[in-house]
Design a protein around this motif. Structure first.
Motif, short mmCIF file in Angstrom:
data_model
loop_
_atom_site.label_atom_id
_atom_site.label_comp_id
_atom_site.label_asym_id
_atom_site.label_seq_id
_atom_site.Cartn_x
_atom_site.Cartn_y
_atom_site.Cartn_z
N ILE A 132 23.52 40.41 25.26
CA ILE A 132 24.54 39.14 25.26
C ILE A 132 24.76 39.17 23.72
N ILE A 133 26.07 39.44 23.53
CA ILE A 133 26.66 39.27 22.03
C ILE A 133 27.14 37.90 21.98
N ALA A 134 26.46 37.12 21.13
CA ALA A 134 26.62 35.97 20.84
C ALA A 134 27.15 35.48 19.31
N THR A 135 27.88 36.36 18.77
CA THR A 135 28.38 36.10 17.62
C THR A 135 29.62 34.92 17.62
N ASN A 136 29.81 34.51 16.50
CA ASN A 136 30.61 33.36 16.20
C ASN A 136 32.03 33.79 16.90
N ALA A 137 33.01 32.86 17.35
CA ALA A 137 34.24 33.01 17.48
C ALA A 137 35.35 33.36 16.27
N SER A 138 34.91 34.01 15.29
CA SER A 138 35.64 33.92 13.96
C SER A 138 36.15 35.32 13.98
N VAL A 139 37.10 35.68 13.09
CA VAL A 139 37.61 37.01 12.96
C VAL A 139 36.49 38.01 12.60
N GLU A 140 35.47 37.48 11.78
CA GLU A 140 34.36 38.07 11.29
C GLU A 140 33.49 38.49 12.54
N GLY A 141 33.18 37.40 13.37
CA GLY A 141 32.32 37.63 14.57
C GLY A 141 32.71 38.23 15.61
N GLU A 142 34.19 38.27 15.62
CA GLU A 142 34.93 39.19 16.89
C GLU A 142 34.62 40.63 16.27
N ALA A 143 34.99 40.96 15.28
CA ALA A 143 34.88 42.22 14.45
C ALA A 143 33.44 42.59 14.83
N THR A 144 32.34 41.87 14.42
CA THR A 144 30.94 42.29 14.56
C THR A 144 30.79 42.68 15.95
N ALA A 145 31.07 41.74 17.05
CA ALA A 145 31.00 41.90 18.28
C ALA A 145 31.43 43.47 18.94
N THR A 146 32.66 43.54 18.35
CA THR A 146 33.47 44.75 18.86
C THR A 146 32.81 46.06 18.19
N TYR A 147 32.26 45.92 17.02
CA TYR A 147 31.46 46.86 16.58
C TYR A 147 30.31 47.32 17.20
N LEU A 148 29.31 46.28 17.50
CA LEU A 148 28.37 46.31 18.31
C LEU A 148 28.43 47.01 19.81
N GLN A 149 29.72 46.39 20.28
CA GLN A 149 29.83 46.85 21.79
C GLN A 149 30.00 48.36 21.65
N ARG A 150 30.90 48.87 20.67
CA ARG A 150 31.12 50.14 20.81
C ARG A 150 29.66 51.02 20.34
N LEU A 151 29.09 50.49 19.39
CA LEU A 151 27.75 51.16 19.00
C LEU A 151 26.79 51.12 20.32
N LEU A 152 26.40 50.18 20.95
CA LEU A 152 25.62 50.04 21.85
C LEU A 152 26.21 50.79 23.30
N ALA A 153 27.35 50.95 23.68
CA ALA A 153 27.87 51.65 24.67
C ALA A 153 27.87 53.22 24.48
N SER A 154 27.60 53.72 23.14
CA SER A 154 27.71 54.98 22.93
C SER A 154 26.06 55.44 22.91
N SER A 155 25.20 54.25 22.68
CA SER A 155 24.03 54.64 22.35
C SER A 155 22.93 54.38 23.36
N ALA A 156 23.21 53.27 24.12
CA ALA A 156 22.34 52.63 25.25
C ALA A 156 23.02 52.55 26.66
N ASP A 157 21.89 52.61 27.58
CA ASP A 157 22.48 52.45 29.00
C ASP A 157 22.29 50.99 29.55
N VAL A 158 23.02 49.86 28.82
CA VAL A 158 22.52 48.90 29.24
C VAL A 158 23.96 47.78 29.56
#
Length: 195
Positions: free
Chosen positions: A136-162
């Motif tokens: 569960i990505i619970a970064t803040n709802a700021s521009v930086e938080g959204e960028a962090t969430a998107t980065y993590l989503q892409r990274l995790l989607a390519s490296s983990a089956d969760v």
């Protein structure tokens, strides 16, 4: 610089504390008993000497591993990723999450020179294994938080089956988790979505 000005200056460095508030706090401490001032000083000294990062999740604690990582009652299949350790109490107060946490130690902010290598992302990748069903990505709802969430989503989607989810938009854009009330956080958890 005299002792009063030194303390005003130090208190003024705290977030949300301006010079006037720092002065009020300083004079409040001076009006109290010496025992009260010494107890405050000991508490701050103890904080500085005993609190450290949890080796598993990055939370701030006086124990390693922290209370959440040690607890057999926590659901090891859910991992909630937050920007800062100060976000955890707000989530805990909502009463809607019983899993484990992972603290990034900040958020991506290229303008401030904060990149992926400056965050606890390697530690997150090490923790994504068999027992973890959902991140569960619970970064803040700021521009930086959204960028962090998107980065993590892409990274995790390519490296983990969760399953990768994001807290719903019950949280105000630009707001921080540590200031949100429990009902808002509960709604955000209930409405989390796939990323």
């Amino acid at each position: 610089m005299n002792a009063i000005e030194t303390l005003v200056g130090e208190l003024g460095r705290l977030p949300g504390i301006g010079r006037k508030t720092a002065q009020r706090l300083t004079y409040h401490i001076l009006k109290g008993s010496r025992d009260d001032a010494r107890r405050l000083a000991r508490a701050i000294d103890r904080l500085a000497s005993e609190v450290r990062l949890c080796g598993a999740c990055g939370n701030l604690s006086d124990m390693d591993p922290c209370e959440f990582c040690r607890s057999p009652r926590r659901d090891a299949g859910q991992l909630c990723v937050v920007e800062e350790a100060s976000d955890i109490p707000a989530i805990e107060n909502s009463g809607n999450f019983g899993g484990l946490y992972h603290v990034l130690g900040g958020r991506l902010s290229p303008l401030d020179g904060v990149g992926p290598e400056d965050l606890n992302i390697r530690g997150l990748l090490r923790r994504i294994d068999d027992p973890v069903r959902e991140v569960i990505i619970a970064t803040n709802a700021s521009v930086e938080g959204e960028a962090t969430a998107t980065y993590l989503q892409r990274l995790l989607a390519s490296s983990a089956d969760v399953r990768i989810t994001r807290l719903a938009r019950g949280l105000p854009v630009g707001g921080d988790l540590e200031y949100a009330d429990g009902v808002t956080i509960a709604e955000a958890f209930a409405g989390r979505r796939e990323m």
